[in-house]
Every structure is written in C-alpha cells, then in structure tokens.
Design a protein around this motif. Structure first.
Motif, PDB file in Angstrom:
ATOM      1  N   SER A 205       0.831  -1.213   0.000  1.00  0.00           N
ATOM      2  CA  SER A 205       0.000   0.000   0.000  1.00  0.00           C
ATOM      3  C   SER A 205       0.863   1.259   0.000  1.00  0.00           C
ATOM      4  O   SER A 205       0.509   2.269  -0.607  1.00  0.00           O
ATOM      5  CB  SER A 205      -0.954   0.001   1.196  1.00  0.00           C
ATOM      6  OG  SER A 205      -0.248   0.096   2.408  1.00  0.00           O
ATOM      7  N   GLU A 285     -10.352   0.446   0.920  1.00  0.00           N
ATOM      8  CA  GLU A 285      -9.128   0.769   1.650  1.00  0.00           C
ATOM      9  C   GLU A 285      -8.975   2.275   1.715  1.00  0.00           C
ATOM     10  O   GLU A 285      -9.171   2.967   0.711  1.00  0.00           O
ATOM     11  CB  GLU A 285      -7.906   0.153   0.958  1.00  0.00           C
ATOM     12  CG  GLU A 285      -7.920  -1.360   1.003  1.00  0.00           C
ATOM     13  CD  GLU A 285      -6.644  -1.968   0.460  1.00  0.00           C
ATOM     14  OE1 GLU A 285      -5.624  -1.257   0.396  1.00  0.00           O
ATOM     15  OE2 GLU A 285      -6.670  -3.154   0.102  1.00  0.00           O
ATOM     16  N   PRO A 292      -2.507   3.373   6.906  1.00  0.00           N
ATOM     17  CA  PRO A 292      -3.744   2.638   6.623  1.00  0.00           C
ATOM     18  C   PRO A 292      -4.736   2.803   7.773  1.00  0.00           C
ATOM     19  O   PRO A 292      -4.394   2.533   8.927  1.00  0.00           O
ATOM     20  CB  PRO A 292      -3.289   1.172   6.525  1.00  0.00           C
ATOM     21  CG  PRO A 292      -1.812   1.160   6.676  1.00  0.00           C
ATOM     22  CD  PRO A 292      -1.372   2.493   7.173  1.00  0.00           C
ATOM     23  N   THR A 294      -7.614   1.107   8.931  1.00  0.00           N
ATOM     24  CA  THR A 294      -8.366  -0.132   8.691  1.00  0.00           C
ATOM     25  C   THR A 294      -9.798  -0.034   9.182  1.00  0.00           C
ATOM     26  O   THR A 294     -10.672  -0.744   8.696  1.00  0.00           O
ATOM     27  CB  THR A 294      -7.664  -1.326   9.381  1.00  0.00           C
ATOM     28  OG1 THR A 294      -7.375  -0.963  10.733  1.00  0.00           O
ATOM     29  CG2 THR A 294      -6.373  -1.674   8.676  1.00  0.00           C
ATOM     30  N   VAL A 339     -10.244   2.986  -3.294  1.00  0.00           N
ATOM     31  CA  VAL A 339      -9.008   3.265  -2.556  1.00  0.00           C
ATOM     32  C   VAL A 339      -8.997   4.780  -2.371  1.00  0.00           C
ATOM     33  O   VAL A 339      -9.139   5.528  -3.341  1.00  0.00           O
ATOM     34  CB  VAL A 339      -7.751   2.815  -3.329  1.00  0.00           C
ATOM     35  CG1 VAL A 339      -6.507   3.053  -2.473  1.00  0.00           C
ATOM     36  CG2 VAL A 339      -7.834   1.351  -3.693  1.00  0.00           C
TER      37      VAL A 339
END
Length: 663
Positions: A205, A285, A292, A294, A339
């Motif tokens: 990522s 995401e 990130p 989550t 994303v």
C-alpha cells in the motif's frame, strides 16, 4: 466487611503521602502499559512506526527506495534513502537530536505544521512513534548518513548503550538515508511472529500511494525478496484487487487546497479511485497521510457523502427516481469499491495505533472535492451516469421491500405510539435509530437537529424507575417504561425467553444523557432496564450509548490552519487538544474553552455535529465485557439491589479514592 474496616484503621499499611506518588519518566510509561501505545498481539505495529518514518521522507519528496529486511535472528531493519535523521545537538536540550527522537515520547519533526516544519503532512503525528519501538526492543541500532557524515547510536530497552559515534563518509558509502534495526522484546507481545500477509499489504500500500517509490521486503529465513513499485498508482492497485469487472468505467480523481483556500490548509485534500460492481466482495481501503486506516473514519464518510450527493443530484436533474422510492447514502455506496488517500494537516486518530480517523473536518474536506468531480463526470458521460443511477435505485428498492415485509408482519394490532415520540420517516430498521433523550429541552434540540429520515427522538421526563427488582407484570405501571417499550416495538422478556423481535422498529436504540453525574445515573437506570428486561436487544447489538462532549474549544487560526471549533469528551481530551495548540505555537490563552452544563445548552446544529451525525459522533455499542452474564448480574445486583446498601458501601470504601466525581 470486618477485614475491610481493619485495613482502614491501620494507616501504616496503606500510607498515602508525598512519597506514594510515582512519576514515570522517559519511556517508563510505555513499558508499564504497552497496550496504551501499540498493539501487543505481535510486534508488527512497532516496526510499522519505523516504516512510516521512512515513508514520510518519501512523501515529503526525499528518497525513492524503502527496504525492509526480516533477519534470521528475529530483528527487522528498515532502510531508506531520505535525508537521514539529524544527529547534531538540539539547541535547547543539548543532546543529539537522533537520541531525543528515539528516547522522548513527544519529540519529532512532525509538530511544526505549516510553519516551515520538516513535514507538512505525515502519518507519525502523536510524537510517540519510534520511541515506543525503542522502549519495547531489547536492542535498537540507528545509522544515519547525512551531510557527508555517518552517525551510529545503539539503544537497549529505550536507553542509550552505545553513545553516538560520528565519522566522515568513506569512498563508496551511500550519501544519505537512515537504517534502523530493531530487536522486539518478546515479553511485551503475545506472539513474536510477524503477520506476513498484513506486513506485505502494508508495504504494497505504501508503494501504491507513492507512485515511483520502490518498496522491497526481504525474508532471510525463506530467502524470498519482493519489490513493489506502481507507476499507475491507485487505479492499477484497485483493478488488480477487484473480484469482478466494474459496470461503469472507474471514477478517479484528486483535489487539494491551494494557498488562497479559506476553508482548508494548503495541500489538504484527497486522491481517490472508485469502482462500482454488481457482485463480488467490495474492496475498501483508506489512508491518511499514508497510514492505513483499517477501521475507516471521517474521510471515508466524506467519500460516501460526496458520491451520494453527486448521484442524487444527477438522478434529480434527469428525473430518474421512480415514485415512492427514497434514495439513501447506503444505496449508492453499497456496490462501491474504492481506494482513498487523504492528506490532512493535523489529523486526530482514535487511539494511538491510528486505525480510525476522527477529524470532523475530513468529512467536508473529502466531500467538497469528490462531489463536484463526480457531478461533472456523470454529466459528461450521461449513459454511464444512468447505469450508476440504475444500480443505486435497484439497491433502494431492495431495501424498501425488505422494510415493508417487516411492516406487514407486525401491522395487526400494533399499539398506539406514544405522543411524545417524534418518529422518523423510514421503516428500514437497518438504518433507523431512536434516541432516548434526557429532558424536554434536549429533546427539542434533538428533534430540530436530527436527520428526520432515519432518526427518532423520545424525550424522557426525570429519572427512570430503577427496574432491577420490579416484576415484569408491573413494569407498564410506569409511563416512561411503557412508552419506551411501545416505541421500540418489543415486549419485556427474560434471558431464557425467545421474544418476538419482528416488531422491532429501530436498529439502534441510543441512550443520550448529559455528560454529568445525573446524566450518568439516568444512563445506568436505562442500562439496568435493558439488561434486566430486554436482554435480547443487548445480545443482538441494538443498544448503544451516545457520548456527548463536555467541552468546546475555540482555537484561533495558526499557520496554514484556519480558526476552528473542537469538541472534547472530557478533561483528558481537552488537555491533549490544548497541548497540541501549544505545540503549534499558539499564544497561551489565545483559545477559549466553554463547558456544556447539559444537552439542553447545545443548539440543534451543535447537537447534530457532535452527537447525532453518524459521520462525526461517538456511539458506543453496549455489550458484555470481560464478565459473563452471570457475573454481570451479580455485580448489577450489588449496585442496583434494594437490600445491597452494605455491599455498595464496601465497594465505595475500596474504590472511592480512585474515582473523580464531577458534582
């Protein structure tokens, strides 16, 4: 009881004086309570702190390579070709900067935002990052190449064991960059194994979000090496992850604030890539400053809001909505994979491990760029727009049909709803929620500030009856309890019963009371009612507690950041906000703090923004904690039973000195 009295009459055994106060210095708090600072199931998060620092260098425009190596001895090294951590003496602390970064909880280059600081946008934000890695490692080695010199320093358990050594670079040595090698201390973690899937996903990522930067993972044990580099960024990544082909072309774009933007700081904004599919699992995401998130957060909510508003206005413009169909945000979002990479100058995360973004402004930030971009795209590609509208309308019709089935099942002989209930328009219990609000004045603000489509309000007058020892047959003698039961559409029942929940009218039943002692008492009385007489609602996850803020902080403009209003749940959160203002260089006292005495003091807009809006509120689901139902019942009997005064007194004697009561 006797033993407790004896301990109280012997002051020597529990002496409490100046010497009883222990001050944790340096990194001691991390070692004492590692779970407050990082995840303790495995060491990945403390390594992630080092990776994030390397990524922040690339994000700032320095460095094109990040190399992560899992060594055979269990240690991990992270190497970058950034500027190298400074190792000169700090002007105030008179210690090498590299030493301060790894040994002080609040030291770093990420606090000076918008004032010529080293990083305008970064994931490392709390200033506790790599110092936590250091505290929880048996050994940590740092080598920095910078300005023609090589500096090396070694730590153990957070303390310097090999002082800083600086020498000139030799021929053939790399010019700049940092290498950190950490040996995580197994005693702080449940497992010493790294979750490889998670680590690979994290590194991949980073490559996705920084097109052109190569990220390499080497495992010495398996002799396996992987390198990720994406020239195409978000689109390439999302297309690889999708389970089925999109029904319309992928919608991608970005928007960032310029120098003259009045609402947001320069550089704030988002890049996104969204694909709509008819089937298969959704890929979702999101990231903030390359971290990130989550558990999502307010930036995800901004994307959802922007998509919904754009599709809704397109449908209205082309008169596509069939009669009787009401479009909701979830109808548009249901088949969206995305994303999202947001840049936020001063992000507020929930918890130290940054799993969820809490910054309220991020909803408006992302939505303000996504909505106009999608509106333009849809009107330039009307056929694709109609295909997307068809997908959303189909989802809305499916949702409404499901709601109507429930309605028919419970339609016959339904009780007349209480007059003081202000109901919502929707009949879909997946979306509906009712707020049990303390007092008529707060109820008035809640009625004005709510979303009429999905939010109902039931004001409660005074304190609800303590129902712990009230027979079920006698419950409805109390008007408030009768109204609650009729409004939610479920009859009182016991833990062994199989009640009919088909009449349930709201998916979320939210207790909303003042953030003071009286409010807490009302909250406890309502929780007692639900635990004793509606246990299946708790079991099914329908009961929630809303957490209104206690303080409002008016912060002045600072650097790139415009003036803002921030809300704090309690004094601890308020202190953290003020501390952040001081670090941003705001003059002492330039901010103002007001305290809400109760919900009735909030106007409708404030109540919506802080407590009712699903995107920015804090809503806690009620569920059994560490204790099972039997232990919880025993404790509740102790707390709420009429003949339990002596047991309550014992509890107060044991724990009274550790409670701060705001009367």
């Amino acid at each position: 009881m006797v033993s407790n009295t004896q301990s109280i009459s012997q002051p020597a055994a529990t002496s409490y004086g100046e010497g009883s106060i222990r001050v944790l210095k340096g990194l001691e708090p991390v070692k004492q309570r590692p779970g407050m600072y990082t995840r303790t199931d495995n060491p990945l998060h403390i390594i992630q702190e080092v990776i994030d620092n390397a990524a922040d260098e690339a994000l700032a425009g320095f460095g094109k390579k990040i190399k992560v190596t899992l060594h055979a001895d269990g240690s991990v090294s992270v190497e970058d070709d950034g500027r190298g951590i400074p190792f000169g003496l700090h002007p105030e602390e008179q210690a090498p900067v590299v030493e301060l970064v790894f040994t002080r909880l609040h030291a770093g280059g990420k606090f000076d935002k918008g004032q010529g600081g080293a990083y305008s946008f970064s994931g490392g934000l709390h200033g506790v990052g790599v110092s936590v890695t250091n505290a929880l490692s048996t050994r940590l080695e740092v080598v920095s190449h910078r300005e023609g010199k090589r500096a090396a320093i070694v730590f153990a358990g957070g303390d310097v064991t090999e002082p800083l050594v600086v020498r000139a670079l030799e021929a053939g040595e790399r010019k700049q960059g940092t290498t950190v090698r950490a040996y995580p201390d197994g005693k702080y973690f449940e497992s010493s194994q790294y979750p490889m899937h998670e680590l690979r996903h994290l590194l991949r990522s980073k490559a996705v979000l920084m097109p052109g930067v190569s990220v390499t993972l080497t495992d010495e044990k398996s002799r396996d090496t992987q390198t990720w580099q994406y020239k195409g960024g978000l689109r390439d990544y999302l297309m690889q992850e999708l389970a089925s082909d999109p029904v319309i072309p992928v919608f991608e774009g970005s928007g960032f604030a310029g120098k003259k933007d009045d609402n947001f700081a320069e550089g704030e904004g988002a890049a996104w890539c969204v694909a709509f599919t008819e089937d298969g699992a959704n890929v979702r995401e999101s990231y903030v400053n390359l971290i990130p998130t989550t558990a999502g957060g307010t930036h995800d909510s901004g994307l959802r809001d922007g998509l919904f508003q754009a599709v809704k206005s397109f449908i209205e413009l082309h008169s596509l909505l069939p009669k009787g169909v009401k479009l909701m945000p979830e109808d548009v979002f249901a088949r969206a994979s995305y994303v999202l990479s947001a840049k936020v100058l001063d992000p507020q995360f929930q918890g130290q491990i940054k799993e969820r973004l809490n910054s309220r402004d991020a909803v408006r930030l992302v939505s303000s760029y996504v909505k106009p971009a999608l509106e333009l795209w849809l009107n330039e590609h009307v056929e694709w727009g109609k295909k997307l509208a068809e997908l959303a309308i189909k989802a809305a019709q499916t949702r409404q049909r499901a709601g109507q089935k429930v309605e028919k099942r419970k339609g016959s002989g339904v009780a007349v709803l209480p007059g003081k209930l202000t109901d919502c328009e929707s009949r879909d219990i997946a979306l509906n929620e009712v707020f049990l609000v303390e007092g008529d004045s707060a109820g008035g603000s809640a009625k004005m500030g709510r979303d009429k489509e999905t939010q109902a309000v039931l004001p409660l007058r005074g304190k609800v009856l303590n129902t712990w020892e009230v027979d079920r047959d006698r419950l409805f003698a109390n008007n408030e309890i009768h109204d609650i039961s009729v409004a939610i559409g479920v009859d009182p029942h016991g833990p062994q019963d199989e009640p009919d929940l088909s009449g349930l009218r709201y998916g979320k039943i939210c207790i909303l009371s003042d953030a003071d002692v009286d409010g807490s008492h009302i909250q406890v009385l309502l929780l007692t009612l639900f635990f004793r007489h509606f246990p299946k609602l708790i079991e099914a996850g329908h009961i929630h507690v809303a957490r209104p803020p206690l303080f409002r902080l008016n912060a002045p403009a600072r650097g790139k950041k415009p003036a803002s209003k921030q809300y704090a749940l309690d004094e601890r959160e308020l202190a953290a906000m003020i501390d952040k203002l001081r670090k941003d260089g705001v003059r002492e006292g330039a901010w103002s703090v007001s305290r809400f005495k109760g919900l009735g003091e909030m106007n409708a807009e404030q109540l919506w923004e802080t407590t009712l809006n699903p995107d920015t509120r804090r809503l806690m689901p009620v569920q059994l904690g560490a204790m099972d139902a039997l232990q919880t019942t025993s404790l509740m009997t102790q707390l709420m039973g009429k003949g339990e005064a002596s047991a309550r007194r014992e509890l107060m004697e044991l724990h009274g000195d550790s409670v701060e009561v705001d009367v």
